[in-house]
Motif scaffolding. Structure first.
Motif, PDB file in Angstrom:
ATOM      1  N   GLY A  17       0.647  -1.265  -0.032  1.00  0.00           N
ATOM      2  CA  GLY A  17      -0.023   0.111   0.049  1.00  0.00           C
ATOM      3  C   GLY A  17       0.940   1.370  -0.018  1.00  0.00           C
ATOM      4  O   GLY A  17       1.873   1.312   0.914  1.00  0.00           O
ATOM      5  N   PHE A  18       0.459   2.048  -1.054  1.00  0.00           N
ATOM      6  CA  PHE A  18       1.317   3.272  -1.191  1.00  0.00           C
ATOM      7  C   PHE A  18       0.881   4.330  -0.086  1.00  0.00           C
ATOM      8  O   PHE A  18      -0.349   4.526   0.076  1.00  0.00           O
ATOM      9  N   ASP A  19       1.627   4.784   0.849  1.00  0.00           N
ATOM     10  CA  ASP A  19       1.470   5.772   1.926  1.00  0.00           C
ATOM     11  C   ASP A  19       2.364   6.960   1.811  1.00  0.00           C
ATOM     12  O   ASP A  19       3.561   6.671   2.153  1.00  0.00           O
ATOM     13  N   ILE A  20       1.855   8.135   1.877  1.00  0.00           N
ATOM     14  CA  ILE A  20       2.588   9.206   1.739  1.00  0.00           C
ATOM     15  C   ILE A  20       2.862   9.441   3.405  1.00  0.00           C
ATOM     16  O   ILE A  20       1.892   9.481   4.342  1.00  0.00           O
ATOM     17  N   THR A  21       4.009   9.509   3.909  1.00  0.00           N
ATOM     18  CA  THR A  21       4.365   9.584   5.434  1.00  0.00           C
ATOM     19  C   THR A  21       4.878  10.993   5.953  1.00  0.00           C
ATOM     20  O   THR A  21       4.800  11.150   6.931  1.00  0.00           O
ATOM     21  N   TYR A  22       5.040  12.206   4.853  1.00  0.00           N
ATOM     22  CA  TYR A  22       5.533  13.059   5.255  1.00  0.00           C
ATOM     23  C   TYR A  22       5.226  14.064   3.886  1.00  0.00           C
ATOM     24  O   TYR A  22       5.562  13.928   2.681  1.00  0.00           O
ATOM     25  N   ILE A  23       4.732  15.470   4.183  1.00  0.00           N
ATOM     26  CA  ILE A  23       4.420  16.290   2.845  1.00  0.00           C
ATOM     27  C   ILE A  23       4.753  17.726   3.817  1.00  0.00           C
ATOM     28  O   ILE A  23       4.136  18.081   4.856  1.00  0.00           O
ATOM     29  N   ASP A  24       5.501  18.517   3.026  1.00  0.00           N
ATOM     30  CA  ASP A  24       5.862  19.852   3.535  1.00  0.00           C
ATOM     31  C   ASP A  24       5.604  20.681   2.248  1.00  0.00           C
ATOM     32  O   ASP A  24       6.405  20.799   1.225  1.00  0.00           O
ATOM     33  N   SER A  25       4.742  21.713   2.300  1.00  0.00           N
ATOM     34  CA  SER A  25       4.440  22.603   1.002  1.00  0.00           C
ATOM     35  C   SER A  25       4.275  24.021   1.360  1.00  0.00           C
ATOM     36  O   SER A  25       3.619  24.175   2.461  1.00  0.00           O
ATOM     37  N   ARG A  26       4.990  24.838   0.637  1.00  0.00           N
ATOM     38  CA  ARG A  26       5.224  26.199   0.536  1.00  0.00           C
ATOM     39  C   ARG A  26       4.402  26.617  -0.647  1.00  0.00           C
ATOM     40  O   ARG A  26       4.624  26.322  -1.555  1.00  0.00           O
ATOM     41  N   SER A  71       6.989  21.581  -2.975  1.00  0.00           N
ATOM     42  CA  SER A  71       6.745  20.339  -1.713  1.00  0.00           C
ATOM     43  C   SER A  71       7.731  19.478  -1.506  1.00  0.00           C
ATOM     44  O   SER A  71       8.584  19.017  -2.720  1.00  0.00           O
ATOM     45  N   LYS A  72       8.053  18.944  -0.584  1.00  0.00           N
ATOM     46  CA  LYS A  72       8.773  17.820  -0.055  1.00  0.00           C
ATOM     47  C   LYS A  72       7.749  16.641   0.220  1.00  0.00           C
ATOM     48  O   LYS A  72       7.175  16.854   1.272  1.00  0.00           O
ATOM     49  N   VAL A  73       8.081  15.556  -0.333  1.00  0.00           N
ATOM     50  CA  VAL A  73       7.228  14.634  -0.037  1.00  0.00           C
ATOM     51  C   VAL A  73       8.180  13.152   0.275  1.00  0.00           C
ATOM     52  O   VAL A  73       9.046  12.671  -0.134  1.00  0.00           O
ATOM     53  N   ARG A  74       7.622  12.279   1.323  1.00  0.00           N
ATOM     54  CA  ARG A  74       8.179  11.099   1.400  1.00  0.00           C
ATOM     55  C   ARG A  74       7.110   9.937   1.647  1.00  0.00           C
ATOM     56  O   ARG A  74       6.120  10.366   2.205  1.00  0.00           O
ATOM     57  N   ALA A  75       7.419   8.939   1.118  1.00  0.00           N
ATOM     58  CA  ALA A  75       6.575   7.521   0.962  1.00  0.00           C
ATOM     59  C   ALA A  75       6.931   6.545   1.359  1.00  0.00           C
ATOM     60  O   ALA A  75       8.234   6.338   1.292  1.00  0.00           O
ATOM     61  N   VAL A  76       6.217   5.771   1.857  1.00  0.00           N
ATOM     62  CA  VAL A  76       6.583   4.188   2.094  1.00  0.00           C
ATOM     63  C   VAL A  76       5.698   3.224   1.435  1.00  0.00           C
ATOM     64  O   VAL A  76       4.360   3.572   0.898  1.00  0.00           O
ATOM     65  N   LEU A  77       5.886   1.953   1.285  1.00  0.00           N
ATOM     66  CA  LEU A  77       5.246   0.849   0.804  1.00  0.00           C
ATOM     67  C   LEU A  77       4.684  -0.116   1.653  1.00  0.00           C
ATOM     68  O   LEU A  77       5.596  -0.757   2.238  1.00  0.00           O
ATOM     69  N   ARG A  78       3.454   0.203   2.490  1.00  0.00           N
ATOM     70  CA  ARG A  78       3.042  -0.591   3.719  1.00  0.00           C
ATOM     71  C   ARG A  78       2.560  -2.070   3.308  1.00  0.00           C
ATOM     72  O   ARG A  78       1.574  -2.302   2.417  1.00  0.00           O
ATOM     73  N   TYR A  79       3.289  -2.991   3.628  1.00  0.00           N
ATOM     74  CA  TYR A  79       3.039  -4.515   3.501  1.00  0.00           C
ATOM     75  C   TYR A  79       1.512  -4.900   4.147  1.00  0.00           C
ATOM     76  O   TYR A  79       1.443  -4.575   5.405  1.00  0.00           O
ATOM     77  N   ASP A  80       0.575  -5.252   3.319  1.00  0.00           N
ATOM     78  CA  ASP A  80      -0.556  -5.865   4.090  1.00  0.00           C
ATOM     79  C   ASP A  80      -0.275  -7.270   4.364  1.00  0.00           C
ATOM     80  O   ASP A  80      -0.255  -8.238   3.412  1.00  0.00           O
ATOM     81  N   GLU A  81      -0.214  -7.626   5.662  1.00  0.00           N
ATOM     82  CA  GLU A  81      -0.033  -8.950   6.079  1.00  0.00           C
ATOM     83  C   GLU A  81      -1.182  -9.942   6.228  1.00  0.00           C
ATOM     84  O   GLU A  81      -1.102 -10.955   6.704  1.00  0.00           O
ATOM     85  N   ASN A  82      -2.369  -9.260   6.099  1.00  0.00           N
ATOM     86  CA  ASN A  82      -3.717  -9.798   6.243  1.00  0.00           C
ATOM     87  C   ASN A  82      -3.946 -11.091   5.061  1.00  0.00           C
ATOM     88  O   ASN A  82      -4.144 -10.577   3.960  1.00  0.00           O
ATOM     89  N   PHE A 141      12.091   0.058   0.796  1.00  0.00           N
ATOM     90  CA  PHE A 141      11.067   0.843   1.075  1.00  0.00           C
ATOM     91  C   PHE A 141       9.623   0.149   1.663  1.00  0.00           C
ATOM     92  O   PHE A 141       8.637   1.056   1.670  1.00  0.00           O
ATOM     93  N   VAL A 142       9.675  -0.900   1.895  1.00  0.00           N
ATOM     94  CA  VAL A 142       8.724  -1.608   2.193  1.00  0.00           C
ATOM     95  C   VAL A 142       8.562  -1.979   3.631  1.00  0.00           C
ATOM     96  O   VAL A 142       9.734  -2.205   4.245  1.00  0.00           O
ATOM     97  N   THR A 143       7.576  -1.746   4.271  1.00  0.00           N
ATOM     98  CA  THR A 143       7.574  -1.618   5.792  1.00  0.00           C
ATOM     99  C   THR A 143       6.387  -2.449   6.347  1.00  0.00           C
ATOM    100  O   THR A 143       5.253  -2.457   5.563  1.00  0.00           O
TER     101      THR A 143
END
Length: 333
Positions: free
Chosen positions: A65-74, A120-131, A148-150
């Protein structure tokens, strides 16, 4: 070794033209900060697609699952509803990083020439669905994306113990009277409320996503000024003043889940030259009797006057607004 698609994702910039969502035009025809950030998110998602790694397919085939974990926008100039925004996404992920990083620039046309509107500065991760009940099969992680998988976003350490919890709210319900809030707000120039996370705020079935926190950040401003006697509607009716955002930032620290009670705290930090003020947004859940912080952020506001739908100018704060920001009573009150 990284596959071709991953190499493209990590090394090649993309540019896409997008138009803002009409829902975001709540200041005449000017787009609010929340929907500006939605454009940034959409451009990063398009960058994945053009690189050969569509975020939908990453979940459907790989359980990621794609998740933005940080966003900083001016925000340097306002976006309006008719803009065709040119959005460049530049990968800037460092070697050894566990998050994907991007720089995003939004450019619009003004007076016949391109003008930089947002950075903007953006960081993202790929969240593993363990279900295993809903993910019956998973293909291997695409080559090069493994760092980048967590298994979970964040991992905040439990904080202070809190009083015993009362009856849970209904989904989407809220209250600003709660012993945990009393503990969080003690001695602070802040406003807070408890909010039971409803389904429309989550994605991948059960976790609060970045857009949900942006919605809460916008609501926090509205609740705060209303509680201090200078509601958005009141100032619009009396002075035609409307809040204007110049900078926003949100960081996810842990996961907040569907139907958990989220404690949202909006704290005034600084006031600059009676023209700008910064506030902090902090969000918590209670697990095993202790606070766990799930997100933190900041937002810089001004007040402006908008005429003819899009012509805006900033105004300086008057004494009433300053007293409200500083939690001071009126003279003689």
């Amino acid at each position: 070794m990284p596959g071709t698609a991953t190499k493209t994702l990590l090394n090649e910039s993309t540019t896409v033209v997008l138009t803002p969502g009409y829902e975001g035009a709540n200041i005449g025809t000017i787009i609010g900060f929340k929907h500006v950030n939605y454009l940034v998110e959409k451009a990063v998602i398009e960058h994945f697609r053009r690189s050969g790694l569509p975020v939908g397919r990453l979940y459907e085939e790989n359980g990621l699952g794609f998740d933005i974990t940080y966003i900083d926008s001016r925000l340097q100039t306002a976006l309006v509803v008719d803009d065709e925004a040119s959005i460049e996404v530049k990968p800037v992920t460092q070697d050894g990083a566990s998050e994907l990083s991007f720089k995003v620039v939004i450019t619009v046309e003004r007076d016949g020439a391109p003008k930089k509107a947002v950075t903007s500065k953006v960081r993202a991760v790929l969240r593993y669905d363990e279900n295993d009940t809903r993910m019956l099969r998973r293909l291997p992680v695409p080559a090069g994306l493994e760092p980048f998988v967590t298994a979970a976003i964040g991992g905040a350490e439990p904080g202070a113990a809190v009083p015993a919890l009362g009856e849970p709210l209904v989904s989407g319900g809220s209250t600003d009277s709660d012993p945990v809030l009393d503990q969080l707000l003690a001695g602070e120039n802040a406003y807070g409320w408890k909010f039971r996370i409803p389904y429309p705020f989550v994605h991948f079935f059960d976790r609060l996503q970045m857009s949900g926190y942006l919605r809460l950040m916008e609501e926090a401003k509205h609740r705060f000024v209303d509680a201090r006697g200078i509601s958005i509607r009141k100032l619009l009716a009396e002075t035609n003043w409307i809040p204007a955002v110049t900078h926003s930032q949100v960081t996810l620290l842990d996961e907040a889940l569907l139907e958990e009670d989220l404690y949202v705290v909006y704290t005034v930090d600084n006031i600059f030259k009676n023209l700008l003020y910064t506030s902090r947004l902090d969000c918590y859940v209670v697990r095993d009797g202790k606070l766990v912080q799930t997100a933190t952020g900041s937002i810089t506001h001004a007040y402006g006057v908008v005429e003819n739908g899009r012509e805006g100018r900033l105004v300086t704060f008057d004494d009433r607004v300053l007293r409200a920001f500083n939690n001071e009573t009126e003279p003689g009150a």
